[in-house]
Design a protein around this motif. Structure first.
Motif, mmCIF file in Angstrom:
data_model
loop_
_atom_site.group_PDB
_atom_site.id
_atom_site.type_symbol
_atom_site.label_atom_id
_atom_site.label_comp_id
_atom_site.label_asym_id
_atom_site.label_seq_id
_atom_site.Cartn_x
_atom_site.Cartn_y
_atom_site.Cartn_z
ATOM 1 N N ASN A 130 0.844 -1.230 0.086
ATOM 2 C CA ASN A 130 0.108 0.059 -0.077
ATOM 3 C C ASN A 130 0.926 1.301 0.024
ATOM 4 O O ASN A 130 1.845 1.197 0.481
ATOM 5 N N PRO A 131 0.467 2.459 -0.483
ATOM 6 C CA PRO A 131 1.136 3.672 -0.742
ATOM 7 C C PRO A 131 1.084 4.451 0.388
ATOM 8 O O PRO A 131 0.092 4.032 1.347
ATOM 9 N N VAL A 132 1.833 5.455 0.557
ATOM 10 C CA VAL A 132 1.661 6.345 1.499
ATOM 11 C C VAL A 132 0.446 7.134 1.369
ATOM 12 O O VAL A 132 -0.003 7.731 0.254
ATOM 13 N N ARG A 133 -0.460 7.196 2.236
ATOM 14 C CA ARG A 133 -1.890 7.698 2.048
ATOM 15 C C ARG A 133 -2.020 9.164 2.690
ATOM 16 O O ARG A 133 -3.091 9.672 2.413
ATOM 17 N N HIS A 137 1.776 14.420 3.030
ATOM 18 C CA HIS A 137 3.255 13.747 3.103
ATOM 19 C C HIS A 137 3.813 13.908 1.429
ATOM 20 O O HIS A 137 3.013 13.762 0.661
ATOM 21 N N PRO A 138 5.254 14.318 1.598
ATOM 22 C CA PRO A 138 5.823 14.589 0.247
ATOM 23 C C PRO A 138 5.919 13.368 -0.415
ATOM 24 O O PRO A 138 6.118 13.559 -1.928
ATOM 25 N N ASN A 139 5.777 12.432 0.003
ATOM 26 C CA ASN A 139 5.544 11.167 -0.880
ATOM 27 C C ASN A 139 4.134 10.278 -0.848
ATOM 28 O O ASN A 139 4.090 9.145 -0.985
ATOM 29 N N TYR A 140 3.159 11.105 -0.774
ATOM 30 C CA TYR A 140 1.811 10.975 -1.206
ATOM 31 C C TYR A 140 1.681 9.832 -2.454
ATOM 32 O O TYR A 140 1.959 10.425 -3.516
ATOM 33 N N LEU A 141 0.958 8.796 -2.063
ATOM 34 C CA LEU A 141 0.598 7.694 -3.028
ATOM 35 C C LEU A 141 1.930 7.232 -3.488
ATOM 36 O O LEU A 141 1.848 6.287 -4.598
ATOM 37 N N GLY A 142 3.128 7.317 -3.249
ATOM 38 C CA GLY A 142 4.386 6.876 -3.549
ATOM 39 C C GLY A 142 4.728 5.530 -2.493
ATOM 40 O O GLY A 142 3.868 5.024 -1.864
ATOM 41 N N THR A 170 7.470 10.186 -7.099
ATOM 42 C CA THR A 170 7.951 10.761 -5.575
ATOM 43 C C THR A 170 9.421 10.083 -5.657
ATOM 44 O O THR A 170 9.857 9.393 -6.661
ATOM 45 N N TYR A 171 10.038 10.362 -4.634
ATOM 46 C CA TYR A 171 11.569 9.857 -4.458
ATOM 47 C C TYR A 171 11.715 9.654 -3.014
ATOM 48 O O TYR A 171 11.280 10.075 -1.918
ATOM 49 N N GLY A 302 4.160 13.821 -7.035
ATOM 50 C CA GLY A 302 5.668 14.419 -6.925
ATOM 51 C C GLY A 302 6.132 14.813 -8.254
ATOM 52 O O GLY A 302 5.612 14.709 -9.474
ATOM 53 N N THR A 303 7.149 15.674 -8.015
ATOM 54 C CA THR A 303 7.763 16.741 -9.090
ATOM 55 C C THR A 303 8.943 16.146 -9.694
ATOM 56 O O THR A 303 9.889 17.012 -10.024
ATOM 57 N N ARG A 304 9.562 14.758 -9.233
ATOM 58 C CA ARG A 304 11.042 14.409 -9.171
ATOM 59 C C ARG A 304 11.303 13.891 -10.884
ATOM 60 O O ARG A 304 12.412 13.689 -11.042
#
Length: 367
Positions: A130-133, A137-142, A170-171, A302-304
């Motif tokens: 499961n992703p970060v929910r 969080h900067p890693n949302y859905l990552g 995300t990163y 994310g914008t990475r």
């Protein structure tokens, strides 16, 4: 494994089909995370008249492998590198060397679909993490490394982690990855897919290649399809310790990369100005795109990378079709279980402006 149980990889629409279907002459493709530019050095080589097309390519291009190892750094040598027909082929080599029918593979939700396809074809069991929910969080859905660890069992043989992550952008920091590797068994192979690594600032974002010498279960993969602008020639590579590279070489066909690909990869690697130009275009264009989405109150992930995944909601398909009719191809993300989102690749400045123009028009017409 019945083919009906395997999720088919669906590429982005191509320009010719959109031109024909919607009767649009000028079509731009912002769907497949390609570099909108090609190195001039590469172009000049390809237009040469004299190419040894009648000879097989080099099965072990030592000079190219050495050049790649120099670019990778961190003490890596040519023996630590394996060349592939795209990084997809390297992913398949690793999976074949790691998995049996009873094996389990952990793949984070919203990951590159090829991971799942390869492993299902090998009859392995896919375990989805499961992703970060947390939306803040900067890693949302990552990737959620804590959840990945919870999913590990005695049958876990392989873990795929895309970093930066397609399609959510995300990163994970190298520190986070190292902590994770220290927390799991070294009998579990871990793949760090760094197809978009070159879009990061290498001064502040260390590659997982820096960890290869410390962890005998770590593989790092990279691609020449993104910042190097060679997507059509299908070149990628894997990085690991010598024992692992020798192991997965058993699955490599003798001539898996063609002569054109090998030569132009060397040229692209040495074209520092082209790489700088590509990254600068991406950085400037990403900033402009973010400003536009912020002005329209459109949320994004994310914008990475060289793309942006943004939330549209229930009208995601409406926007997708609206853009197609105006000659703009973006990527729906239904296959990635992100039905409310679309993904747009960074293109040339004028292409980005066209996308922004019609995005604004769509939302103004919605009011």
């Amino acid at each position: 494994m019945a083919s009906s149980k395997i999720t088919k990889y669906t590429p982005g629409f191509n320009i010719h089909d959109v031109q024909k279907k919607y009767n649009v002459k000028n079509v731009i493709k912002l769907a497949s995370n390609e570099n909108p530019y090609v190195s001039e050095k590469v172009k000049q080589y390809i237009v040469k008249k004299d190419h040894d097309l009648n000879f097989y390519p080099d099965s072990n291009p030592e000079k190219l492998l050495s050049l790649i190892s120099d670019i990778v750094g961190h003490g890596m040598k040519s023996k630590n590198i394996i060349l592939g027909n795209g990084s997809n082929e390297i992913l398949e080599f690793i999976a074949r060397a790691s998995l049996q029918k009873s094996s389990e593979v952990i793949i984070p939700k919203h990951s590159f679909l090829v991971y799942e396809i390869i492993c299902k074809l090998l009859n392995a069991k896919i375990v989805v993490s499961n992703p970060v929910r947390d939306k803040n969080h900067p890693n949302y859905l990552g990737i959620n490394l804590s959840d990945v660890m919870k999913k590990i069992t005695k049958k876990t043989k392989l873990i795929f982690l895309a970093n930066p992550c397609n399609p959510v952008g995300t990163y994970l920091s190298c520190t986070e990855i190292k902590k994770f590797l220290n927390s799991i068994s070294n009998k579990i192979n871990v793949v760090l897919d760094e197809a978009y690594y070159e879009y990061l600032d290498s001064k502040t974002h260390k590659s997982a290649a820096s960890l290869v010498a410390q962890y005998n279960n770590l593989y790092v993969t990279r691609s020449f399809s993104k910042i190097y602008g060679l997507a059509s020639l299908r070149v990628g590579y894997g990085i690991s310790n010598r024992e692992n590279i020798d192991k997965i070489k058993l699955y490599k066909q003798p001539f898996n990369t063609n002569s054109f690909a090998q030569k132009v990869t060397s040229l692209a690697l040495n074209d520092k100005n082209f790489i700088k130009k590509s990254k600068n275009n991406n950085d400037i264009s990403m900033k402009e795109l973010l400003q536009t989405l912020d002005s329209l109150s459109i949320s994004y992930l994310g914008t990475r990378c060289n793309f942006l995944t943004f939330k549209v909601g229930k009208k995601a398909n409406d926007l997708f079709l609206y853009l197609l009719k105006h000659g703009i191809i973006v990527r729906p993300l239904n296959n990635y279980k992100l039905n409310d989102y679309l993904r747009v690749s960074i293109g040339k400045p004028n292409d980005n402006k066209k996308f922004i123009k019609y995005l604004k028009l769509f939302y103004s017409e919605e009011i």
